[in-house]
Every structure is written in structure tokens, then in C-alpha cells.
Design a protein around this motif. Structure first.
Motif, mmCIF file in Angstrom:
data_model
loop_
_atom_site.group_PDB
_atom_site.id
_atom_site.type_symbol
_atom_site.label_atom_id
_atom_site.label_comp_id
_atom_site.label_asym_id
_atom_site.label_seq_id
_atom_site.Cartn_x
_atom_site.Cartn_y
_atom_site.Cartn_z
ATOM 1 N N GLU A 1 -71.940 -0.209 -18.769
ATOM 2 C CA GLU A 1 -70.551 -0.283 -19.246
ATOM 3 C C GLU A 1 -69.567 0.008 -18.134
ATOM 4 N N VAL A 2 -69.914 0.951 -17.267
ATOM 5 C CA VAL A 2 -69.066 1.246 -16.109
ATOM 6 C C VAL A 2 -68.915 -0.019 -15.264
ATOM 7 N N ALA A 3 -70.040 -0.679 -15.009
ATOM 8 C CA ALA A 3 -70.015 -1.900 -14.189
ATOM 9 C C ALA A 3 -69.159 -2.971 -14.855
ATOM 10 N N ARG A 4 -69.292 -3.107 -16.187
ATOM 11 C CA ARG A 4 -68.492 -4.101 -16.908
ATOM 12 C C ARG A 4 -66.995 -3.771 -16.818
ATOM 13 N N TRP A 5 -66.672 -2.493 -17.024
ATOM 14 C CA TRP A 5 -65.272 -2.043 -16.961
ATOM 15 C C TRP A 5 -64.683 -2.320 -15.562
ATOM 16 N N ARG A 6 -65.464 -1.988 -14.534
ATOM 17 C CA ARG A 6 -64.966 -2.196 -13.165
ATOM 18 C C ARG A 6 -64.739 -3.673 -12.878
ATOM 19 N N ALA A 7 -65.648 -4.507 -13.331
ATOM 20 C CA ALA A 7 -65.500 -5.951 -13.115
ATOM 21 C C ALA A 7 -64.236 -6.457 -13.803
ATOM 22 N N ALA A 8 -63.998 -5.973 -15.029
ATOM 23 C CA ALA A 8 -62.809 -6.414 -15.770
ATOM 24 C C ALA A 8 -61.539 -5.937 -15.072
ATOM 25 N N GLN A 9 -61.558 -4.703 -14.561
ATOM 26 C CA GLN A 9 -60.399 -4.168 -13.835
ATOM 27 C C GLN A 9 -60.129 -4.976 -12.568
ATOM 28 N N SER A 10 -61.196 -5.317 -11.842
ATOM 29 C CA SER A 10 -61.059 -6.119 -10.624
ATOM 30 C C SER A 10 -60.426 -7.461 -10.941
ATOM 31 N N GLU A 11 -60.914 -8.074 -12.000
ATOM 32 C CA GLU A 11 -60.404 -9.396 -12.359
ATOM 33 C C GLU A 11 -58.951 -9.320 -12.798
ATOM 34 N N ALA A 12 -58.611 -8.301 -13.599
ATOM 35 C CA ALA A 12 -57.232 -8.177 -14.077
ATOM 36 C C ALA A 12 -56.275 -7.951 -12.901
ATOM 37 N N ALA A 13 -56.666 -7.078 -11.967
ATOM 38 C CA ALA A 13 -55.805 -6.787 -10.813
ATOM 39 C C ALA A 13 -55.625 -8.036 -9.961
ATOM 40 N N THR A 14 -56.699 -8.784 -9.772
ATOM 41 C CA THR A 14 -56.621 -9.983 -8.933
ATOM 42 C C THR A 14 -55.736 -11.033 -9.591
ATOM 43 N N ARG A 15 -55.914 -11.220 -10.909
ATOM 44 C CA ARG A 15 -55.112 -12.209 -11.638
ATOM 45 C C ARG A 15 -53.628 -11.880 -11.538
ATOM 46 N N GLU A 16 -53.290 -10.588 -11.696
ATOM 47 C CA GLU A 16 -51.881 -10.177 -11.682
ATOM 48 C C GLU A 16 -51.273 -10.160 -10.298
ATOM 49 N N ARG A 17 -52.030 -9.588 -9.337
ATOM 50 C CA ARG A 17 -51.415 -9.331 -8.026
ATOM 51 C C ARG A 17 -51.628 -10.447 -7.036
ATOM 52 N N LEU B 1 -62.420 -10.631 -4.840
ATOM 53 C CA LEU B 1 -61.620 -9.969 -5.879
ATOM 54 C C LEU B 1 -61.045 -8.690 -5.282
ATOM 55 N N LEU B 2 -59.928 -8.216 -5.811
ATOM 56 C CA LEU B 2 -59.435 -6.893 -5.435
ATOM 57 C C LEU B 2 -60.367 -5.846 -6.051
ATOM 58 N N GLU B 3 -60.363 -4.677 -5.428
ATOM 59 C CA GLU B 3 -61.226 -3.610 -5.937
ATOM 60 C C GLU B 3 -60.695 -3.025 -7.238
ATOM 61 N N TYR B 4 -61.596 -2.445 -8.010
ATOM 62 C CA TYR B 4 -61.223 -1.699 -9.221
ATOM 63 C C TYR B 4 -60.614 -0.354 -8.810
ATOM 64 N N PRO B 5 -59.869 0.315 -9.717
ATOM 65 C CA PRO B 5 -59.284 1.613 -9.357
ATOM 66 C C PRO B 5 -60.330 2.722 -9.336
ATOM 67 N N HIS B 6 -60.041 3.767 -8.568
ATOM 68 C CA HIS B 6 -60.972 4.886 -8.381
ATOM 69 C C HIS B 6 -60.414 6.164 -8.995
ATOM 70 N N TYR B 7 -61.309 7.024 -9.436
ATOM 71 C CA TYR B 7 -60.933 8.334 -9.997
ATOM 72 C C TYR B 7 -61.931 9.378 -9.534
ATOM 73 N N THR B 8 -61.455 10.631 -9.385
ATOM 74 C CA THR B 8 -62.381 11.737 -9.100
ATOM 75 C C THR B 8 -61.951 12.967 -9.898
#
Ligand code: ADE
Length: 246
Positions: free
Chosen positions: A208-224, A180-187
Motif C-alpha cells: 500500500e505504501v508503494a501504491r500511495w507513493r506511485a499515486a503521489q508521484s503521478e499526481a505531482a507530475t501531472r500538476e507540476r 516522474l517527480l518524486e513522492y513526498p517524504h516524511y520522518t
């Protein structure tokens, strides 16, 4: 014996180049890996030191001579025994993390960098070269492609990544189900130019952080990268796309 990279190139001064800096550069200074770049032209035998000639069958450009390339490969294989011989070319199989992992796990690599229209096919076959491409675009030569391949390998060598949690915890590190592509990062700061980081990341809820990151990874991979997403669905034995999409 540390991991050894032998480069065959018309521009040996391009190496180690960027790999002499940062993580790879420090690992090089420590002796975790080594690199030797040799000028293909030094294997030419005529007085003009010719390395190329016109293509049989006509057409534009020049072709690298098999006799000169073969002498260069023989020299490289003697000094780096057991290392696979890779020819960088846009005609090659696409470089992926699987091949990177395989090469990093071996004794090292011999990289032949082409220029001109390419290398005479006979020497590719006679030497059993593995033809590898770094992407669907044409570079002016194999050298930048070789730097890409080496960077990807060197960061996987033992001790090179140091404190970083894991070299493999990122995009393209398949966890059994295909990458999967990585989830986005923030600092910090949490608000910048009026833009807040997603609330979940400052919530302190690790699950919840882990769930959010997994969903972001999946969405980015599906789209890109629908190619990667399909592979994942196939590995999952998921319902055909017609049943799962919208
Ligand atoms: N040489 C020129 N273009 C290349 C590419 N895309 N990959 C590998 N080697 C190359």
C-alpha cells in the motif's frame, strides 16, 4: 584515471566551491574525481590581457574573443583528452538527466564558462562545443551552471553516493516510461504541530505504501510538469488527453 573536470573561467577561484564539501568533496579528496580551473585571461596575448571586444553589428555588451577562447580550449583538450567540450549558455539545449548520465559515464568534461554577452560563434563551431543551458533564466555567468552540471555528474560516479540506495532512484530517473517527480517524504515525529503523517506510511503495508507513493508521484507530475506527463502518456501509447482527463 579518474573522472576529470576542466573548467575554463574568468573566476577560477569559484571552483571547487560547494563541490569541495559533502559527498562531492569527500569523493574529490579520495581521488574519485578531479577538478582543474584555469583562468581564460591567462590565454590573452596583448598587454592589457583583453578577453572581450565589442559585438560586430552593434548592440549592448561585450563578446568573448575567439582567439583567446580557442587557445584556452586547446590547452584544456590537451590535458583532458576525449572529454566533451561544453559551453554553458542560456542558448544551449536544456540539461537533463540523460546528458548528465552520458557525461558521467565518459572520461570527464571540459566546461567553458561564458561571461559578458557570450562567446564568438565561430569558436563554438570550430571546436564542436556542446551548448548547454541549466534552465530558462539568465545567470550572470556560466560558473553557477557549471557547478550544477558537475554536481549532477559527480553524484553518479562509482562509489560517490556510498550507502545511499541508488543515485538513480529519484526524480528524473526514468524507469522506461519517462521520468516522474518524486513522492513526498516524511520522518519522525509522526505528529508535528498538530499535523500527522499520512496513515498509510505508518501502516506497515509495504504494497500500500508503494501504491500511495506511485499515486503521489503521478499526481505531482501531472500538476507540476505537464510536459513530463504528456511524454509519459505518449510512451504508454495512452489515449489522447481529451479521453483521459476528467
Ligand atoms: N549562463 C547564463 N545563464 C545560463 C544558463 N541558464 N545556463 C547555462 N549557462 C548560463
Amino acid at each position: 584515471m579518474s573522472w576529470r573536470a576542466t573548467l575554463l573561467t574568468l573566476f577560477p577561484e569559484m571552483f571547487p566551491g560547494p563541490l569541495g564539501h559533502s559527498l562531492a568533496g569527500r569523493a574529490l579528496s579520495r581521488g574519485s574525481w578531479s577538478i582543474e580551473a584555469r583562468d581564460i585571461r591567462s590565454f590573452a596575448t596583448d598587454k592589457h590581457r583583453t578577453v572581450d571586444d565589442t559585438p560586430f553589428g552593434g548592440g549592448a555588451g561585450m563578446v568573448m574573443r575567439p582567439d583567446v577562447a580557442d587557445a584556452a580550449c586547446a590547452w584544456a583538450q590537451e590535458g583532458n583528452p576525449g572529454a566533451p567540450l561544453v559551453y554553458l549558455t542560456p542558448r544551449g539545449r536544456p540539461l537533463g538527466q540523460d546528458l548528465v548520465r552520458e557525461l558521467a559515464a565518459g572520461p570527464g568534461v571540459i566546461l567553458f564558462c561564458g561571461r559578458y554577452e557570450g562567446l564568438d560563434q565561430r569558436v563554438i563551431e570550430a571546436r564542436g562545443m556542446r551548448e548547454v543551458s541549466v534552465g530558462d533564466y539568465v545567470l550572470s555567468g556560466g560558473e553557477p551552471a557549471a557547478l550544477v552540471l558537475l554536481d549532477a555528474c559527480v553524484r553518479l560516479l562509482p562509489g560517490v553516493m556510498g550507502g545511499a540506495a541508488s543515485a538513480e532512484e529519484e526524480s528524473f530517473s526514468a524507469g522506461g516510461r519517462g521520468p516522474l517527480l518524486e513522492y513526498p517524504h516524511y520522518t519522525r515525529p509522526a505528529e508535528w504541530n498538530g499535523l500527522r503523517v499520512p496513515d498509510v506510511l505508518v501502516s506497515g503495508h509495504h504494497a500500500e505504501v508503494a501504491r500511495w507513493r506511485a499515486a503521489q508521484s503521478e499526481a505531482a507530475t501531472r500538476e507540476r510538469r505537464p510536459d513530463l506527463w504528456r511524454r509519459r502518456e505518449e510512451l504508454d501509447g495512452a489515449a489522447p488527453a481529451a479521453y483521459t482527463s476528467a
